[in-house]
Scaffold this motif. Sequence first.
Motif, PDB file in Angstrom:
ATOM      1  N   GLY A 241      17.667  11.249  -3.994  1.00 51.77           N
ATOM      2  CA  GLY A 241      17.176  11.537  -5.491  1.00 51.77           C
ATOM      3  C   GLY A 241      16.394  10.072  -6.085  1.00 51.77           C
ATOM      4  O   GLY A 241      15.188  10.301  -6.551  1.00 51.77           O
ATOM      5  N   LEU A 242      16.830   8.949  -5.520  1.00 51.29           N
ATOM      6  CA  LEU A 242      16.474   7.824  -6.168  1.00 51.29           C
ATOM      7  C   LEU A 242      15.043   7.564  -5.073  1.00 51.29           C
ATOM      8  O   LEU A 242      13.964   7.029  -5.887  1.00 51.29           O
ATOM      9  CB  LEU A 242      17.270   6.724  -5.886  1.00 51.29           C
ATOM     10  CG  LEU A 242      18.497   6.760  -6.711  1.00 51.29           C
ATOM     11  CD1 LEU A 242      19.657   5.757  -6.635  1.00 51.29           C
ATOM     12  CD2 LEU A 242      18.034   6.449  -8.356  1.00 51.29           C
ATOM     13  N   ALA A 243      15.234   8.135  -3.959  1.00 57.44           N
ATOM     14  CA  ALA A 243      13.896   7.727  -3.191  1.00 57.44           C
ATOM     15  C   ALA A 243      12.577   8.808  -3.760  1.00 57.44           C
ATOM     16  O   ALA A 243      11.630   8.074  -3.864  1.00 57.44           O
ATOM     17  CB  ALA A 243      14.119   8.235  -1.731  1.00 57.44           C
ATOM     18  N   GLY A 244      13.063   9.863  -4.163  1.00 58.02           N
ATOM     19  CA  GLY A 244      12.006  10.795  -4.699  1.00 58.02           C
ATOM     20  C   GLY A 244      11.505  10.094  -5.992  1.00 58.02           C
ATOM     21  O   GLY A 244      10.321   9.996  -6.414  1.00 58.02           O
ATOM     22  N   ALA A 245      12.428   9.448  -6.875  1.00 56.93           N
ATOM     23  CA  ALA A 245      12.185   8.931  -8.074  1.00 56.93           C
ATOM     24  C   ALA A 245      11.272   7.435  -7.795  1.00 56.93           C
ATOM     25  O   ALA A 245      10.276   7.288  -8.724  1.00 56.93           O
ATOM     26  CB  ALA A 245      13.429   8.284  -8.933  1.00 56.93           C
ATOM     27  N   VAL A 246      11.417   6.930  -6.802  1.00 54.67           N
ATOM     28  CA  VAL A 246      10.652   5.678  -6.589  1.00 54.67           C
ATOM     29  C   VAL A 246       9.220   6.176  -5.804  1.00 54.67           C
ATOM     30  O   VAL A 246       8.240   5.739  -6.545  1.00 54.67           O
ATOM     31  CB  VAL A 246      11.255   4.838  -5.153  1.00 54.67           C
ATOM     32  CG1 VAL A 246      10.180   3.864  -4.976  1.00 54.67           C
ATOM     33  CG2 VAL A 246      12.358   4.072  -5.877  1.00 54.67           C
ATOM     34  N   TYR A 247       9.266   7.177  -5.310  1.00 57.31           N
ATOM     35  CA  TYR A 247       7.893   7.908  -4.921  1.00 57.31           C
ATOM     36  C   TYR A 247       7.166   8.392  -6.137  1.00 57.31           C
ATOM     37  O   TYR A 247       6.035   7.869  -6.203  1.00 57.31           O
ATOM     38  CB  TYR A 247       8.079   9.024  -3.948  1.00 57.31           C
ATOM     39  CG  TYR A 247       6.945   9.830  -3.774  1.00 57.31           C
ATOM     40  CD1 TYR A 247       5.960   9.518  -2.605  1.00 57.31           C
ATOM     41  CD2 TYR A 247       6.646  10.917  -4.597  1.00 57.31           C
ATOM     42  CE1 TYR A 247       4.897   9.960  -2.504  1.00 57.31           C
ATOM     43  CE2 TYR A 247       5.486  11.652  -4.357  1.00 57.31           C
ATOM     44  CZ  TYR A 247       4.596  11.180  -3.250  1.00 57.31           C
ATOM     45  OH  TYR A 247       3.375  12.003  -3.188  1.00 57.31           O
ATOM     46  N   ALA A 248       7.844   9.002  -7.160  1.00 58.56           N
ATOM     47  CA  ALA A 248       6.948   9.490  -8.213  1.00 58.56           C
ATOM     48  C   ALA A 248       6.706   8.306  -9.072  1.00 58.56           C
ATOM     49  O   ALA A 248       5.623   8.365  -9.563  1.00 58.56           O
ATOM     50  CB  ALA A 248       7.898  10.409  -8.938  1.00 58.56           C
ATOM     51  N   LEU A 249       7.396   7.192  -9.168  1.00 52.91           N
ATOM     52  CA  LEU A 249       7.534   6.243 -10.329  1.00 52.91           C
ATOM     53  C   LEU A 249       6.573   5.019  -9.951  1.00 52.91           C
ATOM     54  O   LEU A 249       5.957   4.392 -10.758  1.00 52.91           O
ATOM     55  CB  LEU A 249       8.606   5.868 -10.807  1.00 52.91           C
ATOM     56  CG  LEU A 249       9.473   6.855 -11.649  1.00 52.91           C
ATOM     57  CD1 LEU A 249      11.005   6.425 -11.765  1.00 52.91           C
ATOM     58  CD2 LEU A 249       9.036   7.148 -12.929  1.00 52.91           C
ATOM     59  N   ALA A 250       6.845   4.755  -8.610  1.00 47.23           N
ATOM     60  CA  ALA A 250       6.146   3.537  -8.230  1.00 47.23           C
ATOM     61  C   ALA A 250       5.121   3.283  -7.417  1.00 47.23           C
ATOM     62  O   ALA A 250       4.442   2.245  -7.026  1.00 47.23           O
ATOM     63  CB  ALA A 250       7.331   2.589  -7.552  1.00 47.23           C
TER      64      ALA A 250
ATOM     65  N   SER B 160       0.786  -1.351   0.024  1.00 47.56           N
ATOM     66  CA  SER B 160      -0.008   0.124  -0.170  1.00 47.56           C
ATOM     67  C   SER B 160       0.807   1.240  -0.074  1.00 47.56           C
ATOM     68  O   SER B 160       1.995   1.312   0.555  1.00 47.56           O
ATOM     69  CB  SER B 160      -0.956   0.013   1.257  1.00 47.56           C
ATOM     70  OG  SER B 160      -1.709  -1.039   1.286  1.00 47.56           O
ATOM     71  N   PRO B 161       0.492   2.102  -0.723  1.00 42.61           N
ATOM     72  CA  PRO B 161       1.222   3.400  -0.774  1.00 42.61           C
ATOM     73  C   PRO B 161       1.464   4.321   0.499  1.00 42.61           C
ATOM     74  O   PRO B 161       2.606   4.794   0.617  1.00 42.61           O
ATOM     75  CB  PRO B 161       0.439   4.582  -1.516  1.00 42.61           C
ATOM     76  CG  PRO B 161      -1.054   3.850  -1.529  1.00 42.61           C
ATOM     77  CD  PRO B 161      -1.002   2.530  -1.273  1.00 42.61           C
ATOM     78  N   GLY B 162       0.763   4.024   1.665  1.00 45.80           N
ATOM     79  CA  GLY B 162       1.056   4.695   2.841  1.00 45.80           C
ATOM     80  C   GLY B 162       2.358   4.201   3.384  1.00 45.80           C
ATOM     81  O   GLY B 162       3.268   4.784   3.853  1.00 45.80           O
ATOM     82  N   PRO B 163       2.279   3.022   3.776  1.00 48.53           N
ATOM     83  CA  PRO B 163       3.375   2.190   4.495  1.00 48.53           C
ATOM     84  C   PRO B 163       4.675   2.376   3.355  1.00 48.53           C
ATOM     85  O   PRO B 163       5.982   2.608   3.912  1.00 48.53           O
ATOM     86  CB  PRO B 163       3.151   0.779   4.603  1.00 48.53           C
ATOM     87  CG  PRO B 163       1.555   0.849   4.369  1.00 48.53           C
ATOM     88  CD  PRO B 163       0.963   1.672   3.888  1.00 48.53           C
ATOM     89  N   ALA B 164       4.472   2.026   2.018  1.00 51.69           N
ATOM     90  CA  ALA B 164       5.525   2.441   1.341  1.00 51.69           C
ATOM     91  C   ALA B 164       6.102   3.688   1.314  1.00 51.69           C
ATOM     92  O   ALA B 164       7.451   3.845   1.237  1.00 51.69           O
ATOM     93  CB  ALA B 164       4.981   2.231  -0.261  1.00 51.69           C
ATOM     94  N   THR B 165       5.405   4.678   1.436  1.00 58.12           N
ATOM     95  CA  THR B 165       6.004   6.215   1.509  1.00 58.12           C
ATOM     96  C   THR B 165       6.431   6.217   3.118  1.00 58.12           C
ATOM     97  O   THR B 165       7.800   6.636   3.047  1.00 58.12           O
ATOM     98  CB  THR B 165       4.766   7.282   1.854  1.00 58.12           C
ATOM     99  OG1 THR B 165       3.927   6.963   0.537  1.00 58.12           O
ATOM    100  CG2 THR B 165       5.335   8.627   1.790  1.00 58.12           C
ATOM    101  N   ALA B 166       6.159   5.592   4.226  1.00 58.49           N
ATOM    102  CA  ALA B 166       6.865   5.521   5.361  1.00 58.49           C
ATOM    103  C   ALA B 166       8.108   4.803   5.190  1.00 58.49           C
ATOM    104  O   ALA B 166       9.300   5.476   5.647  1.00 58.49           O
ATOM    105  CB  ALA B 166       5.829   4.685   6.395  1.00 58.49           C
ATOM    106  N   LEU B 167       8.423   3.745   4.586  1.00 59.65           N
ATOM    107  CA  LEU B 167       9.476   2.953   4.171  1.00 59.65           C
ATOM    108  C   LEU B 167      10.352   3.877   3.444  1.00 59.65           C
ATOM    109  O   LEU B 167      11.568   3.895   3.771  1.00 59.65           O
ATOM    110  CB  LEU B 167       9.303   1.773   3.440  1.00 59.65           C
ATOM    111  CG  LEU B 167      10.204   0.737   3.322  1.00 59.65           C
ATOM    112  CD1 LEU B 167      10.679   0.437   4.951  1.00 59.65           C
ATOM    113  CD2 LEU B 167       9.788  -0.523   2.705  1.00 59.65           C
ATOM    114  N   LEU B 168       9.951   4.681   2.471  1.00 60.01           N
ATOM    115  CA  LEU B 168      11.034   5.375   1.605  1.00 60.01           C
ATOM    116  C   LEU B 168      11.385   6.632   2.706  1.00 60.01           C
ATOM    117  O   LEU B 168      12.613   6.864   2.707  1.00 60.01           O
ATOM    118  CB  LEU B 168      10.282   6.058   0.580  1.00 60.01           C
ATOM    119  CG  LEU B 168      10.048   5.097  -0.690  1.00 60.01           C
ATOM    120  CD1 LEU B 168       9.202   5.953  -1.870  1.00 60.01           C
ATOM    121  CD2 LEU B 168      11.368   5.005  -1.281  1.00 60.01           C
ATOM    122  N   ALA B 169      10.476   6.937   3.602  1.00 67.61           N
ATOM    123  CA  ALA B 169      10.892   8.045   4.339  1.00 67.61           C
ATOM    124  C   ALA B 169      12.248   7.474   5.422  1.00 67.61           C
ATOM    125  O   ALA B 169      13.275   8.117   5.660  1.00 67.61           O
ATOM    126  CB  ALA B 169       9.940   8.497   5.174  1.00 67.61           C
TER     127      ALA B 169
END
Lengths: 454, 232
Positions: free
Chosen positions: B107-116, B2-11
């Motif tokens: 930058g890659l974390a931002g890219a994952v956020y935008a792309l995935a 899910s995008p919520g936990p994925a965002t937390a993981l990216l953070a």
Amino acid sequence: MALARADHVTFSYPGQALPALADASLTLEPGEIVAVFGPSGSGKSTLLRIFAGLVPHFHGGGFAGRVEVGGLDTRLVRPADLAGTVAMVFQDPEDQVIMDGVENEVAFGLENLGTPPAQIRARVASALGDVGAGLLGARSVTHLSSGQLQRVCLAAAHALEPRLLLLDEPTSQLDPGAADRLIELAARLARDRGLAVLISEQRPARPLEVADRVLFLEGGRIVLDAWRDDALRWLARNRPAYVEEAPGPLAASTSGAPLCRLENVSFRYGGDPLVLDGASLELGRGEIVALTGPNGSGKTTLAKIAAGLLEAQSGRVARQGRAAYLSQDPGRYLVRERADAEVALGVRGDVGRARRALARVGLAGFEARHPRDLSSGERERLALAAVIVTEPDVLILDEPTRGMDPDRKRELARLLREDAGGRTTLVVTHDLPFAASISDRRVSLGATRELALA
Amino acid sequence: MSPGPATALLAGLAAVALLADRPAAVGAVAAVLLAVVLRAPRRRALVYLSGTAFSALSVLVISPLAQTRGSHLIWSGPIVPVLGSLDVTREELGLAALYALRFTALGLAGAVYALALDHDRLVQSAGWARRSVLAVALATRLLPTLERDAAGYVEALRGRGLEVRGLRGRARLVSPLMAGSLERGLNLAEAMEARGFGRPGRTRLPAPGWSRLDRAALVLAPLLAVSGVAWL
């Protein structure tokens, strides 16, 4: 009791001396379809916006008069509070899409209106089904064609089950079949569900068939508000281009030596299926060819290959002389800050030539205007000037009549015909009456890829 | 996921990249994120990868010149007013490499956020601050939209016989691109207002519940941040 009423509304956009609407009065009854016609910049979009409350709330400017929708004074409630009672589909589908997924996009308005969650999915599916987009629910909006996107936007408005539906040139990017279906859907909604539909259009034939009433605007004034039959008589007398059959080619040309020849060309974007598969086309000096076909049939791709903007992945392309291509998006011709400077870009800054080109497309007096201050129809003409000023040997125009009123279309046909002799012209268009009026030959792209019709 | 936990993981991963001092740890984070970015469509990923590479390279080049530390001189440059001596030492270069690696990971974390990530679901799952989440989601779409607009301008100019060449030619498109973005933003805001955005009593399209993986990601995210400070 009237569903919506405008009383003596005068409105000017901020910084504009002339009013976009002047003393406009109008009532809308439940179940009635009202078609709105008029030249570009005549105030059609503004008229629609006053019923959504977007004018004056969103745009600011000077507002006088009174507008009521469903008993609410639009000056006293926010546009968001009118949503649900009113729904609007704007001109450009790409500028009104908020979410990534089609289903989420249609659900967005329902969520905002507080629709019970258990009902949202069913209403989304029903709305998409009604507009013939039932199979698009799981798709991303970024992968849709403009025509598909336009249907999704209509579904998003329809899902709100409004009492007043405002459609601002909703068929501008649809092929004739899809445009007919969309207008028919709007008519069915009015008949079956009793909602009022106010529809602004530049292709008047189909709206005139389904409309109960017709408005004609000019310079911000409603110069005609009449029942359909009376309006048809008025239009025939005063604005014949809106009701007459398109005239045949003004002076058919004979085809000279070929200036552009495409043989068995194929093309695909990335890993997508083939858009063109062995298409052929020959354009001779002096002739005007109309390229028609349904949305997604590859017309624009073929045109770009002919113009040299795309390389065919197989097949042969031969071109003599210089080619110029008019994009179907007039927003791509807004690089400079003055209209004449924008047009002069293509002729190494020759402002004299640019001004003559502006005058030829009816934009004399607009030289110093910022291109972004122009209406969509005026932008379309600016883009046309920016391309024809280059005097190419192969002129390719992609949907040049989008947002153009019937009188302007006739002028465009005349202009293209005047210059046709020394070059070849390919016009990609959904506008079949225009195609009939301008072309010596019509080529249709579709299941059979190329079929010479005339 | 899910995008919520994925965002937390990216953070969490971004926190590790910012807080960890060991280049190997930051490099590992960057490698994991790069692997995810490379699964996205190549054309879209290329924009983010180019941007990330340019930023990181800029940091690598500028950072040693702006610092004054270390004693192992590699290159002695001129003395520039305000900045002082433009010497480069081994220590400065090492630190610049770490900073560049951090930039790469971010930058890659931002890219994952935008792309995935599924931004629609992220907006829908935002129980509070939905407006802010929607604003971020819409801003995320800005880059691909700008890229598409730029391609459209270049194509329209080519259609008029004008070639856009070099950095200078492309720089001339920045102003119309920005103006176009503002115009699109206004149109979008108008469309949102017309569809009831901002009304009280908003509901949500029912979303699927969180899986075990989602819950694990939510636990892992703060642990990653803490480990970045404490051990890495």
